[in-house]
Design an enzyme around this catalytic site. Structure first.
Site, mmCIF file in Angstrom:
data_model
loop_
_atom_site.group_PDB
_atom_site.id
_atom_site.type_symbol
_atom_site.label_atom_id
_atom_site.label_comp_id
_atom_site.label_asym_id
_atom_site.label_seq_id
_atom_site.Cartn_x
_atom_site.Cartn_y
_atom_site.Cartn_z
ATOM 1 C CG ASP A 234 99.934 -26.057 112.020
ATOM 2 O OD1 ASP A 234 100.986 -26.483 112.522
ATOM 3 O OD2 ASP A 234 99.335 -25.062 112.471
ATOM 4 C CD GLU B 224 99.757 -24.522 118.404
ATOM 5 O OE1 GLU B 224 98.872 -24.984 117.695
ATOM 6 O OE2 GLU B 224 100.918 -24.934 118.385
HETATM 7 C C1 BGC Z 1 101.344 -24.430 115.059
HETATM 8 C C2 BGC Z 1 102.198 -23.768 114.014
HETATM 9 C C3 BGC Z 1 103.612 -24.208 114.162
HETATM 10 C C4 BGC Z 1 103.706 -25.717 114.129
HETATM 11 C C5 BGC Z 1 105.100 -26.239 114.312
HETATM 12 C C6 BGC Z 1 101.551 -25.915 115.103
HETATM 13 O O1 BGC Z 1 100.884 -26.507 116.157
HETATM 14 O O2 BGC Z 1 99.984 -24.151 114.800
HETATM 15 O O3 BGC Z 1 102.102 -22.368 114.126
HETATM 16 O O4 BGC Z 1 104.392 -23.647 113.134
HETATM 17 O O5 BGC Z 1 102.910 -26.239 115.151
HETATM 18 O O6 BGC Z 1 105.559 -26.099 115.594
HETATM 19 C C1 BGC Z 2 105.049 -29.156 119.671
HETATM 20 C C2 BGC Z 2 104.597 -27.896 118.992
HETATM 21 C C3 BGC Z 2 103.393 -28.186 118.193
HETATM 22 C C4 BGC Z 2 102.328 -28.803 119.070
HETATM 23 C C5 BGC Z 2 101.107 -29.138 118.271
HETATM 24 C C6 BGC Z 2 103.939 -29.670 120.545
HETATM 25 O O1 BGC Z 2 104.316 -30.826 121.207
HETATM 26 O O2 BGC Z 2 106.179 -28.929 120.434
HETATM 27 O O3 BGC Z 2 105.569 -27.364 118.157
HETATM 28 O O4 BGC Z 2 102.941 -27.035 117.606
HETATM 29 O O5 BGC Z 2 102.801 -29.926 119.770
HETATM 30 O O6 BGC Z 2 100.076 -29.654 119.042
#
Ligand code: BGC
Ligand code: BGC
Length: 835
Positions: A312, A508
């Site tokens: 990830d 998240e």
């Molecule tokens: C998320 C994933 C996601 C990845 C790419 C991560 O932060 O936990 O679910 O696929 O980013 O965007």
């Molecule tokens: C991205 C997300 C990723 C996240 C992780 C963001 O800046 O756009 O896709 O999951 O950072 O922390």
């Protein structure tokens, strides 16, 4: 931790796991069989590859950080676009713009000077439709699909989303999420179909079949089972937290989705940010990204997964000893492809050195590349380019409104309906109130055009209807009046009021509701409560529609409503709501409710997690609850709790004698950093040759509880965590960054206190406050979190909660550093002005 969470870990078998519990990871038979011809071809390609080509295949940069020509030069195996990342960073990029960029990356990869050029594969978070793409249909989030309890529905959504993805030339989706969330405080609960492992397993299988089809057909994509494993199990629902559960629960609950997905031949698995502590065995496995036992032994050896395992976003950095750009531990543990969005050049250089030094065995590299090639060959990537195929470049292929509308209809859960408040009848005059009625961002939730689903307006959603638009469509515009607050309306003009309320979008980390905060919706969204109160004050029947990413404590709102519908985050099709809520001309419902709760619904503001039920605090509605028109049932008047907090944990400690996990103290000077070790005896001088900063142990409250920091030249002392920490709820509760300080030598330059210092290190100058203190006397400084959010610090994702930068001589001792709720209300809190 709230009272509700103290139940013992023995109560942990989900009711619906009827089969005998498994004692070990099961062998899963994949329908995608090993093929000797294909394996021979992989071996031939591999034998011609240089180390640089191999490591390139294992590297997955983000599109903002890599050009097509760099893909060629570095033999890059994969690219991704993160949430809220679009071609040329244009949010309204067209399907053609996406496809052109996909072709550009592909063509560049095929122009490589390798003996066998290998096509690059692009991955994207198409998690509820092709959700980063302007104009693409947004399906309900997984929690709503789970409510439908119809696995065949997600097969069709998988097919539609695959076509949408192929329209843009992309071949790989980072979906579905197979978390079996157990604590809806977790901000990713809406990405989980259900807390019922059996349902997640069934959905996993059907979704994978929908996405991948036979893998080579037009309009199919490679799918991902994520996040492996235990993402839905973390303590208190902390994102990226620690799953403190026994092995049997990991296998029988959190493993189920993987059995479904692997059984349908899913080709990729994404590792999870969480860690795992096996409470029964007393084994601390640490972060998934570094855990051989789970990545290699359980997934690949025992379950027999032969596809590729991807990390990830910067997930490797959280493994002890690793950084964004280096993690032999993770590759050795079994990681095949590394999502290294920005630091990919350094990652390639480091990994190359680690292989040359024998730190990573060549056999492991060969295995990883074999798996990557296997997936690419199985998916037919060597035989076509992104713009081949019948969906490529077709705007129409990203639009699936009828299917989404059907999914919305089926996802709605009716929690209450008294006195026939629903259905609404044609001819009725309806007042619509509430901040959610005409608000696409609130209807779409996270992972919608942007990562958190924020920074969007209705105009960013083409091909979409808000609930208000759908009400006008269903009842006739002249029968619908909209007044968001519903105040000062003439009730005699209406026959019913529909209140549409809900959580604003999040994803998240930012979406977590911390353990001390209540799950009361009204507490977090007082304007919603006000709107429903205004609706009730009209004296007309009140129908409340809640748009949310999870179940919430809503007793007060239920009491104020005659009918109450949990609509989850339905996505672009508001019409799916009115299909069920508004009857046909003969007054009969056009569709009955099909949705049943995929998680239990709390009846107290401090509910227990699903897997640790508290008999004294049972849910208001159990999982599978849901009324219908055909079978209504009353809901008695509910107790309304006035509880405003779920426990003592209203602070996040950063340092007191020692750094509090997940934080560690460091110093920085001349662009280099150095950890401040745990020793209480050593004095750190940094840099050694000519120290700009010195750190020694001192006393502020109790012996050896503080760090005395002495600046000679520009330098910074700071606390840093491996992953982001969500301080939103503390910020909301008038939180402040608070610490005890004794000044030993008065400041001679600004003393900049910052959070998430970053490149600019914009912070609050506390030199004026420090200069007022008598030398050698203790004081407690409280700097409101809003001082930082005003400076654009995202308090929902804090990595450095405490950073002090000074440019000229100064000396002070610091301790009891914490982020504390309520501290901003103190009379002596620092005033940093109002924005
Ligand atoms: C998320 C994933 C996601 C990845 C790419 C991560 O932060 O936990 O679910 O696929 O980013 O965007
Ligand atoms: C991205 C997300 C990723 C996240 C992780 C963001 O800046 O756009 O896709 O999951 O950072 O922390």
């Amino acid at each position: 931790m709230g009272l509700a969470m103290t139940a013992s870990s023995d109560a942990a078998q989900p009711a619906s796991t009827t089969a005998a519990p498994l004692a070990d990871w099961p062998r899963i038979e994949s329908p995608v069989k090993t093929d000797a011809v294909l394996e021979a071809r992989i071996a031939r390609i591999l034998s011609d590859m240089t180390l640089a080509e191999k490591i390139g295949q294992m590297t997955q940069p983000e599109i903002k950080a890599i050009t097509p020509d760099e893909v060629r030069r570095y033999h890059i195996g994969s690219v991704l676009n993160g949430g809220g990342s679009w071609p040329s960073m244009n949010k309204h990029a067209t399907v053609t713009d996406w496809l052109r960029l996909a072709d550009a990356y592909h063509d560049a990869s095929m122009r490589s000077d390798a003996k066998t050029p290998i096509p690059v594969i692009w991955g994207t978070d198409a998690v509820h439709g092709h959700s980063n793409v302007f104009g693409a249909t947004l399906f309900p989030h997984n929690i709503g699909l789970g409510a439908a309890h119809e696995p065949a529905l997600v097969e069709r959504i998988g097919q539609a989303t695959a076509q949408a993805t192929r329209a843009t030339g992309i071949d790989w989706v980072f979906a579905p999420t197979l978390a079996v969330a157990q604590n809806v405080r977790w901000g990713r609960s809406y990405e989980s179909f259900s807390s019922d492992p059996a349902l997640v397993r069934a959905y996993a299988a059907d979704y994978i079949r929908g996405f991948q089809g036979d893998l080579r057909g037009d309009g199919t994509v490679v799918a991902t089972a994520k996040h492996y494993i235990g993402d839905g199990a973390t303590d208190q629902g902390h994102d990226q937290g620690n799953a403190v559960i026994p092995l049997r629960e990991m296998i029988n609950v959190h493993g189920q989705g993987y059995y479904g997905a692997l059984g349908e031949g899913v080709q990729t698995v994404m590792a999870s940010f969480n860690s795992w502590h096996d409470v029964e065995a007393g084994v601390d496995y640490g972060k998934m990204h570094g855990t051989h036992e789970l990545l290699t032994v359980a997934l690949k050896q025992k379950m027999g997964f032969d596809g590729l395992l991807v990390s990830d976003w910067n997930g490797i950095a959280q493994v002890p000893g690793c950084s964004n750009a280096s993690c032999p531990q993770s590759i050795n543990a079994g990681m095949d492809m590394v999502m290294v969005p920005e630091d990919w050049k350094a990652f390639i250089a480091n990994t190359t050195k680690q292989v040359e030094a024998g730190e990573i065995p060549m056999s492991r590299i060969d295995d990883a590349v074999t798996r990557i090639l296997r997936v690419k060959l199985r998916a037919g990537l060597f035989d076509r380019k992104p713009s081949d195929g019948r969906y490529a470049g077709k705007e129409s292929a990203v639009v699936h409104r009828e299917l989404a509308r059907e999914a919305v209809r089926k996802s709605l859960v009716l929690l209450k309906n008294e006195n026939g408040a629903l259905p609404l009848k044609p001819g009725m005059r309806v007042l619509v109130v509430g901040p959610g009625a005409d608000d696409m961002p609130r209807q779409a939730g996270g992972w919608s055009l942007t990562w958190q689903g924020t920074d969007n307006t209705n105009a960013d959603y083409r091909n979409a209807d808000t609930v208000l638009a759908a009400m006008r469509e269903a009842l006739g515009a002249d029968h619908v009046t909209f007044d968001a607050r519903g105040e000062n309306v003439d009730a005699s003009k209406f026959d019913a009021v529909v209140a549409v309320i809900g959580e604003t979008p999040y994803a998240e980390t930012n979406g977590d509701i911390i353990a001390s905060e209540t799950m009361s919706h009204s507490r977090r969204f007082p304007a919603d409560l006000a709107a429903v109160r205004a609706a009730a004050a009209t004296g007309k029947p009140v129908v409340t529609v809640l748009l949310s990413g999870r179940p919430l404590y809503t007793n007060d709102l239920l009491n104020l409503s005659n009918a109450f519908v949990a609509a989850w985050w339905p996505g672009s099709e508001g019409g799916g709501i009115t299909d069920v809520l508004v009857a046909s001309k003969d007054g009969k419902p056009r569709f009955d409710f099909q949705g049943r709760l995929p998680f239990s619904w709390p009846g107290t503001p401090c509910p227990a997690p699903e897997n640790r039920p508290d008999p004294k605090n049972p849910p208001l509605f159990a999982r599978m609850y849901g009324l219908t028109y055909a079978k209504p049932a009353p809901v008695a008047h509910l107790d309304e709790s006035t509880v405003t907090s779920c426990g003592e944990a209203t602070s996040v400690p950063v340092f007191n004698t020692a750094a509090a996990a997940p934080f560690a103290l460091q110093v920085e000077a001349n662009g280099a950093t150095q950890a401040i070790g745990a020793s209480l005896n050593d004095t750190l001088r940094f840099p050694t040759a000519k120290p700009a900063i010195e750190v020694a142990t001192s006393q502020v409250n109790t012996q050896q509880d503080a760090k005395r920091v002495t600046w000679h030249a520009p330098a910074r002392v700071f606390a840093r965590s491996a992953g982001p920490v969500n301080l939103n709820n503390i910020a909301f509760a008038d939180g402040a960054l608070q610490f005890d300080v004794i000044v030993h030598a008065a400041p001679t330059s600004p003393v900049v206190l910052a959070m998430n210092c970053g490149k600019t290190c914009d912070g609050v100058d506390i030199a004026p406050a420090l200069s007022k203190l008598a030398i050698g006397t203790k004081a407690t400084l409280k700097v409101p979190l809003k001082c930082f959010s005003q400076r654009k610090v995202d308090v929902g994702a804090v990595v450095e909660p405490f950073s002090v930068s000074v440019t000229a001589p100064f000396s002070a001792s610091f301790t009891r550093i914490a982020v504390v709720a309520g501290a901003a209300r103190a009379a002596d809190a620092i005033d940093c002005g109002t924005p």
